[in-house]
Design an enzyme around this catalytic site. Sequence first.
Site, mmCIF file in Angstrom:
data_model
loop_
_atom_site.group_PDB
_atom_site.id
_atom_site.type_symbol
_atom_site.label_atom_id
_atom_site.label_comp_id
_atom_site.label_asym_id
_atom_site.label_seq_id
_atom_site.Cartn_x
_atom_site.Cartn_y
_atom_site.Cartn_z
ATOM 1 N N LYS A 188 -14.090 -18.315 -29.329
ATOM 2 C CA LYS A 188 -13.616 -18.213 -27.951
ATOM 3 C C LYS A 188 -14.827 -18.007 -27.049
ATOM 4 C CE LYS A 188 -12.138 -14.891 -25.373
ATOM 5 N NZ LYS A 188 -12.568 -15.467 -24.063
ATOM 6 N N GLU A 229 -22.491 -6.268 -30.005
ATOM 7 C CA GLU A 229 -23.715 -6.056 -29.233
ATOM 8 C C GLU A 229 -23.318 -6.031 -27.770
ATOM 9 O OE1 GLU A 229 -26.628 -5.135 -30.264
ATOM 10 O OE2 GLU A 229 -25.849 -5.181 -32.302
ATOM 11 N N CYS A 267 -29.186 -8.638 -21.583
ATOM 12 C CA CYS A 267 -28.936 -7.257 -22.005
ATOM 13 C C CYS A 267 -30.240 -6.540 -22.295
ATOM 14 C CB CYS A 267 -28.017 -7.226 -23.225
ATOM 15 S SG CYS A 267 -28.584 -8.234 -24.603
ATOM 16 N N GLU A 312 -25.717 -0.380 -15.791
ATOM 17 C CA GLU A 312 -26.185 -1.751 -15.995
ATOM 18 C C GLU A 312 -25.730 -2.629 -14.829
ATOM 19 O OE1 GLU A 312 -26.577 -4.826 -19.679
ATOM 20 O OE2 GLU A 312 -24.573 -4.044 -19.304
#
Length: 523
Positions: A214, A295, A329, A424
């Site tokens: 997906k 992750e 990231c 973040e």
Amino acid sequence: MSTTAKLDAFRNEPFTDFRQESARQAMEAAIARVKSEELGREIPLKIGGRDIFTDAKIHSINPGNLDETIGWVSKADRELAEQAMQAALEAFESWKKVPPRERAQYLLKATGLMTERKYEFSAMMVLEAGKNYAEADADTAEAIDFLNFYAREMIRLSEINETMPLTPVPGEQNRLTYIPLGVGVIIPPWNFPLAICVGMTSAAIVAGNTVLLKPASNTPVIAAKFAALMEEVGLPAGVLNFIPGSGAEVGDYLTTHPKTRFVSFTGSKEIGLRISKLAADPAPGQIWIKRLVAEMGGKDGIVVDETADLDAAAQAIVASAFGYQGQKCSAGSRALIVESVYDEVVEKVVHLTKQLEVGLPEHNKAVGPVIDEASFRKILDYIEIGNQEGQLLTGGRRAEGNGYYIEPTVFAGVDGKARIMQEEIFGPVLAIGKAKDWREAIAMYNDTEFGLTGAFFSRDEDRIGEALETMHCGNLYVNRKCTGALVGAHPFGGFNLSGTDSKAGGYDYLLLFTQAKLTSRKL
């Protein structure tokens, strides 16, 4: 050539030098070819080897040119997700019996084809993901490396299966083997739409599992190109099922499905924690604990002491903060600098940042658009917060262009507890803080719920040694930027709320997609 020699021959795919006129022209030609031949098509789901077109579509657009349609990608619902699950379950019964070396050959064939079409894949990322030439090229190179590395790793593990040195027991024949898990759900991110998608999917497949892929809704066309490539190399029907769709509908349905054996996810902390919660609750009829490989986010930083090469440190800070618009990231969105060299480093960082040109990725500008309107609005909101928490030195506004462009933004004098130091942002925003000394700078670096990447700049070997022990992150670099992990050289994964520290591209990654079976026979 022996198997061992083949394993030793692994090398990372080299990056293209776009300073060379021939390389630049090749990329421009590939972009023109992709625009004329591939954009605007309707792309089907792929379930059990069948193409399925749906009325509901994901409309993929160029984030750097909002008038340009990349593709119309068919969208799965729960009924189609169930069909994909059944196809994957059926395919698993035969795929798990395919010898590991044979499974690895599919990846090696794909390695060759993707290498031949490297510019083509990169060009699609320039258009759909908003990457400049170098960022797109590095993404494709990493995808090639993942295919190559995991194929060779599967061969190595098959040899270990034959020679695993267990403690001998008189009168017994004991053997430990690694066997596949079953059907897995692969949910890759949009920011590395080829490399991470390929790595997550190929690792699961070569280990003997079947998968439901997906892709991220922002970059489904790139994922579709990879799925088509795997079909071209002859991967059996049902091993890889391509099912773009809503995370809330398709993603949640498959995560909670009783036949889902594992979920491999890369994305935000919030979605990762939601998947973890859903996967932990066993569904009726479920007979295993689902395995989660996750992750997630990062709030990565670079620490600079007064002994460091300050020019190199400033260059690394800018590259880490603004490479791919800070949408990594691993992006170095924080810089912690000791006070004796603080002003000098800040001045260098601002100077370098102001040199970055914002513009259309197909024109190979240093800074392109952020991925979509939601990200665009979120980042601008954080810039408003930053105006209250620090001193704006450069940037801070929307940039010109028919896309989601934001100026590279630097805030200085930011407290370690400030939101732009802790949360973040996933955009081109850098927060700089001042520390009285290098140990305080490390303490400021560690003061976060994340723990993915970090960098320490110093010439003092004793300080470097202490930093290596005390900076708490999964990937720590000394005297270099905190982005740019290479497959096989820098196994990648983070601590704390950055994920399960899976170490993608490492020598134990494939084990996450297997289970160890011990057999003991009395002689």
